[in-house]
Every structure is written in C-alpha cells, then in structure tokens.
Design a protein around this motif. Structure first.
Motif, mmCIF file in Angstrom:
data_model
loop_
_atom_site.group_PDB
_atom_site.id
_atom_site.type_symbol
_atom_site.label_atom_id
_atom_site.label_comp_id
_atom_site.label_asym_id
_atom_site.label_seq_id
_atom_site.Cartn_x
_atom_site.Cartn_y
_atom_site.Cartn_z
ATOM 1 N N GLU A 5 -52.534 32.807 41.757
ATOM 2 C CA GLU A 5 -53.772 33.589 41.798
ATOM 3 C C GLU A 5 -53.569 34.906 41.047
ATOM 4 N N PRO A 6 -54.453 35.239 40.098
ATOM 5 C CA PRO A 6 -54.278 36.495 39.377
ATOM 6 C C PRO A 6 -54.484 37.704 40.289
ATOM 7 N N ILE A 7 -53.658 38.705 40.069
ATOM 8 C CA ILE A 7 -53.746 39.962 40.813
ATOM 9 C C ILE A 7 -54.056 41.042 39.787
ATOM 10 N N LEU A 8 -55.245 41.589 39.829
ATOM 11 C CA LEU A 8 -55.656 42.618 38.875
ATOM 12 C C LEU A 8 -55.378 43.987 39.489
ATOM 13 N N VAL A 9 -54.569 44.779 38.822
ATOM 14 C CA VAL A 9 -54.214 46.107 39.308
ATOM 15 C C VAL A 9 -54.799 47.128 38.336
ATOM 16 N N MET A 80 -66.179 40.250 30.844
ATOM 17 C CA MET A 80 -66.602 41.472 31.546
ATOM 18 C C MET A 80 -67.510 41.161 32.738
ATOM 19 N N GLY A 81 -67.135 40.127 33.463
ATOM 20 C CA GLY A 81 -67.882 39.721 34.637
ATOM 21 C C GLY A 81 -68.450 38.330 34.454
ATOM 22 N N HIS A 82 -69.264 37.906 35.402
ATOM 23 C CA HIS A 82 -69.851 36.567 35.337
ATOM 24 C C HIS A 82 -71.226 36.610 35.970
ATOM 25 N N GLY A 83 -72.158 35.874 35.369
ATOM 26 C CA GLY A 83 -73.515 35.801 35.910
ATOM 27 C C GLY A 83 -74.164 37.170 35.965
ATOM 28 N N SER A 84 -74.823 37.476 37.077
ATOM 29 C CA SER A 84 -75.538 38.747 37.197
ATOM 30 C C SER A 84 -74.593 39.946 37.320
ATOM 31 N N GLU A 121 -60.979 47.885 27.861
ATOM 32 C CA GLU A 121 -60.663 47.029 29.006
ATOM 33 C C GLU A 121 -61.237 45.620 28.963
ATOM 34 N N PRO A 122 -60.800 44.783 28.034
ATOM 35 C CA PRO A 122 -61.300 43.397 28.021
ATOM 36 C C PRO A 122 -60.803 42.619 29.244
ATOM 37 N N LYS A 123 -61.760 42.035 29.970
ATOM 38 C CA LYS A 123 -61.437 41.286 31.185
ATOM 39 C C LYS A 123 -62.322 40.041 31.262
ATOM 40 N N PHE A 124 -61.824 39.046 31.986
ATOM 41 C CA PHE A 124 -62.553 37.791 32.179
ATOM 42 C C PHE A 124 -62.581 37.434 33.659
ATOM 43 N N THR A 125 -63.773 37.072 34.147
ATOM 44 C CA THR A 125 -63.980 36.727 35.548
ATOM 45 C C THR A 125 -64.285 35.240 35.683
ATOM 46 N N VAL A 131 -59.813 37.244 38.357
ATOM 47 C CA VAL A 131 -60.066 38.043 37.158
ATOM 48 C C VAL A 131 -58.741 38.273 36.441
ATOM 49 N N VAL A 132 -58.779 38.172 35.116
ATOM 50 C CA VAL A 132 -57.614 38.501 34.296
ATOM 51 C C VAL A 132 -58.048 39.476 33.216
ATOM 52 N N GLY A 133 -57.140 40.325 32.790
ATOM 53 C CA GLY A 133 -57.462 41.253 31.721
ATOM 54 C C GLY A 133 -56.432 42.349 31.619
ATOM 55 N N VAL A 134 -56.754 43.300 30.772
ATOM 56 C CA VAL A 134 -55.841 44.392 30.472
ATOM 57 C C VAL A 134 -56.680 45.611 30.115
ATOM 58 N N GLU A 135 -56.130 46.795 30.341
ATOM 59 C CA GLU A 135 -56.808 48.032 29.947
ATOM 60 C C GLU A 135 -55.764 49.067 29.584
#
Length: 158
Positions: A5-9, A80-84, A121-125, A131-135
């Motif tokens: 499971e991804p852990i976004l910090v 940068m998120g999903h759906g609404s 901060e590109p991220k994917f939900t 969520v995965v990404g980097v900033e």
C-alpha cells in the motif's frame, strides 16, 4: 498500513519564516504494477518540468506540458486526484504562505522570474488503492533553478 500500500508523506517545514514543501512515496515491500507505473510517470513529469524551470517560462505552459505527458501515459483520470476530487494544477508558489502565486495551472500566465519559489507536485490517485507522487520545492534563479528540498528522490521501499 499494509504491505504494497502506498504511503504518501507530505513534509512541510518553516525556516526563518519561509515555508518549504515536499512529498515522498513510501511502500512496504513494493507497489503493484499500476501504481509503480503511475509513480514513474510522476517522476517523469517532475523531471520534464525541471527542464523548463527558467526565467520567462509561463506557469500555465508547465501545467499543459504535464497534462500532455499524463494523457500520453493514459493516466489523466487519476492525475491530481480522481473524479470530483481532482484538482487542476501541477504546483504553486510558496514562501511566507504554503500556497502563493504563481499557480501552475491553466489560465495563469505569470512568467517565472528570479527569486520566485515554487513547489511542483505531480500525484496520482487510485480509489481503493492509494496515492503515489512526488513534490519538490525550487528557487528560480537568473539561469534556471536551485532545488531546495534535499530528501533523496525516488520511491522509498521499506
């Protein structure tokens, strides 16, 4: 937290009254292929954006470039998120406040200038998966940029 499971910090701090922002993705074991690929695309978006960090670059252009990369990767629905909950930006100015101008988004035509500090901060939900990404945070200089965040880059596998 479970294995895989991804852990976004999201790490923020203040030094002498100025804010800095960075995000790292951690995982116990490894990511499933879909999340691993999305993480790699986030890194690619960040690197492609870095190549264009110089005075005069229009902030909106950085966002549009990212959208093109994400579309080519087939990940637009997760960017940068999903759906609404999807937001329409790639990054933002940062300094005395966590969110300042310029915004790296459509309609924001501010040219980058020396002395500006921005967080990218590109991220994917992925609903139900994480969520995965980097900033990272950057200072725009006369000739390009200086990276202000020093945490090692890359996926951190525990």
């Amino acid at each position: 937290m479970r294995r895989g499971e991804p852990i976004l910090v999201d790490l923020g701090c203040m030094i002498d009254g100025y804010v800095i922002d960075q995000t790292r993705t951690l995982v116990i074991g490894g990511l499933e292929p879909e999340l691993q690929r999305a993480y790699e695309v986030a890194e690619q978006v960040l690197r492609a954006t870095e190549e264009r960090l110089q005075p005069g670059t229009i902030s909106e252009h950085l966002y549009l470039l990212a959208l093109d990369q994400v579309h080519e990767a087939g990940l637009s629905a997760h960017f940068m998120g999903h759906g609404s909950d999807q937001v329409k930006f790639l990054g933002h100015g940062i300094g005395l406040e966590i969110d300042e101008l310029p915004v790296l988004a459509k309609g924001f035509t501010y040219p980058l200038a020396p002395g500006m500090v921005i967080a990218i901060e590109p991220k994917f939900t992925f609903p139900g998966k994480g969520v995965v990404g980097v900033e990272d945070t950057y200072l725009i200089t006369e000739t390009g940029f200086e990276k202000l965040t020093v945490t090692r880059p890359g996926l951190i596998v525990l």
